[in-house]
Design a protein around this motif. Sequence first.
Motif, PDB file in Angstrom:
ATOM      1  N   ASN A 273      -8.002  -0.876   0.489  1.00 36.95           N
ATOM      2  CA  ASN A 273      -6.949  -0.192  -0.260  1.00 36.95           C
ATOM      3  C   ASN A 273      -6.803   1.220   0.320  1.00 36.95           C
ATOM      4  OD1 ASN A 273      -5.031   0.518  -2.153  1.00 36.95           O
ATOM      5  ND2 ASN A 273      -6.556   0.997  -3.744  1.00 36.95           N
ATOM      6  N   SER A 274      -6.234   1.279   1.532  1.00 38.38           N
ATOM      7  CA  SER A 274      -6.123   2.570   2.217  1.00 38.38           C
ATOM      8  C   SER A 274      -4.678   2.811   2.627  1.00 38.38           C
ATOM      9  CB  SER A 274      -7.014   2.597   3.465  1.00 38.38           C
ATOM     10  OG  SER A 274      -6.786   3.772   4.216  1.00 38.38           O
ATOM     11  N   PRO A 275      -4.110   3.960   2.255  1.00 40.59           N
ATOM     12  CA  PRO A 275      -2.721   4.249   2.634  1.00 40.59           C
ATOM     13  C   PRO A 275      -2.588   4.664   4.095  1.00 40.59           C
ATOM     14  CG  PRO A 275      -3.651   6.112   1.455  1.00 40.59           C
ATOM     15  CD  PRO A 275      -4.697   5.035   1.431  1.00 40.59           C
ATOM     16  N   ALA A 276      -3.708   4.987   4.739  1.00 46.10           N
ATOM     17  CA  ALA A 276      -3.656   5.494   6.119  1.00 46.10           C
ATOM     18  C   ALA A 276      -3.780   4.345   7.114  1.00 46.10           C
ATOM     19  CB  ALA A 276      -4.772   6.510   6.350  1.00 46.10           C
ATOM     20  N   LYS A 277      -2.749   4.182   7.950  1.00 45.43           N
ATOM     21  CA  LYS A 277      -2.818   3.151   8.982  1.00 45.43           C
ATOM     22  C   LYS A 277      -3.868   3.529  10.032  1.00 45.43           C
ATOM     23  CE  LYS A 277       1.004   1.365  10.664  1.00 45.43           C
ATOM     24  NZ  LYS A 277       2.247   1.170  11.481  1.00 45.43           N
TER      25      LYS A 277
END
Length: 715
Positions: A273-277
């Motif tokens: 659950n990470s917004p950073a690609k």
Amino acid sequence: MGNILANSSLDLRERVRESSDIVSIVSQYVSLTQKGRDFVGRCPWHDDRRPSLTVNPDRQTFKCWVCDIGGDVFSFIMQMEGVDFRGALKILADHAGIDIVPKRSFPRKNVTAHGSMSGENGPFNGDVASDAGEIDKSTLYNALAWATQKYHEVFLNDPEAEGARAYIRNRGISEEMVRRFQIGYAPLRSDFLIGLSGNNRRRVQVLEAAGILTPGSRNVDETFFDGQTAQLAPWEIQRYYDRFRGRVLFPIRDTLNRTVALGGRVLPDSPLNSPAKYVNSPETRVFSKHKMLYGLDLARSGIRKSQRVIITEGYTDCVMAHQFGFPETVAVLGTALGAEHVRILKRFADRMILVLDGDAAGRKRAQEVLGFFVAQGVDVAILTLPGNSDPCEFLLANGSEAFESLLSTEAQDVMDYAFDTYTDGIDLDRDIVASTAAMDKLLAVLATCPTNASVDDPLRMRIEKALQRIAVRFRVRDDLVRQRLSELRARQTRSAYEPRANESNGPRRENEDRLVFPIGSEDESEMELREKFEAFPERILRDKESILMPNRLEMSFLEAWFACPEIFPVLADRVPCDLFQSPALRQLYLLGRDVQRHGEQPQFQTIMLRYESDAMKQLLLAVEDAISRKNLNELMLDEEYRNSLLEQVVAMAEKRKCDREEPKQVNALREAKIGSDEAQRKLLEVANYFRARQMRQNNVESKTVFMDDDGLSHD
């Protein structure tokens, strides 16, 4: 290679120096071109428009004539890496595969071709929990290399990494490129590396300092932490997690092929659950994203061959370019290209091509970096790919020939690109406000150009053409365009002189209050060495106008000595040390005698190796430069010439002795209680004696080669 104890100082220095060819080492940082017997390149410490860095492979020295710095291979690493002598020694020893085993410490692990360490217990041997204090750079390098190798092994072999392998295959990256770039994968579990490191407290601290592990925010009862045991308790392990877990990893290396950081890309179907690609390593003691470029370690040879560098925006773009036959390609690290990146690339190539994605974001980034290229006077072109493709997609779809065709025919000169960009959509004939603003933007870019370009410099011609084009297209008189350019330059000059905190791109200078003395044998203490060699403050050598700098006699002594070390015993016997007024010369004299007593010949390299002081090395280089300029090495092969030169130095020493003794003799006679007639007669005898001796010395000196000023003080 075998281990060497760190306290075998002289043996270690000599072995590391012999294993570290200075041309090879400097080439890791600067592109060198052979010029006669020397190699030249652009100095990394100033804005070098024309190569002013000279590397001498025979003497194993370097010199920048603008910065006025130089030295041996240790000095170069000290300047480039910002470390002291022992740090430089460790870096060069690692590079040469020589293991330094310090007292009261532990041997480092074996190093693979990528600089990574083997072994199951992590980046250290033994119980390292007792090693307190700041974690040094070499420890961080070893930890990063070890972690990189472990991640790479997971990518190649672990079933959990099948999704990562599929992603790389789908991107079209070959297995060869995977191994060449050492692409890896970090498992999803947060304690992967902690387990491999044996739950060792100190190793975990090192991995945290290297930016690999990061403290979590999970609720853990810290009342149980004692921080003293070698092993982490289970509840302590829960504090940490792997920064890159669940990501494909791209190791970032410096020009010495050392892993300094990692870049991680989340997989498309990742449960994270990470917004950073993308996630990159944080800033550490060994990594600054503004000074690193992905792939430069592998691109150096390709850049030298093609005389250009291709700059892309993504890791996979860079890897794919190498795969399709463009080994001169590098990539920025998830941030916009900066001025420091351009400065670094200037050391390796004159021509740069910035390849941008064809979308609006790519065009916007081009506008942001225009000034960096123009300000440093580099020959740069900008290629915007057709459609919305990135380099990786374009190469897979169209191949290397189509890409080379775009590079050759579609890449625009930076000023042409700027003109088209800033005037896009503006009616230059009717929209006075917008066209004036566009002209100011263009002139502001031109104002950053170096103003010291020579008449035959291509940069000067490009500036002239740009000014003419601006005048014609905006329908403004040429003199008004140039006047506005001058105003903008003056404004930028004023802002350039405003103080900036913590900014220093110049060469590193040693502490000028430190004492200068050579190293000795391992059983000699520092205090003994200071007394034995008459240590003196380094600032004496920094002041070129000081009366304590070597005079002509002293420089002549050094030139004769280093041009033909075989004559040093005779030279030292006939020219006593007490004639030298320079503390540096007295120390070198004593060191030469000491080397001689130990059965060695006091050659240039032997003496240079005994010093850590940059200022003393500068003095020794000045002597070698004078020897080279006068061709003394070859002339001294002739025995008659050698003997003549020896007599010249001795004659100069005798003249110095006369100059000192005459006033003493005269004063002694004046103070003696003898009759006036007798005193007058003796004074006349003394005067005649010294006058005749002076004439003989002048006659000898008129034939000497030691007549030019070597930039140092004289009598």
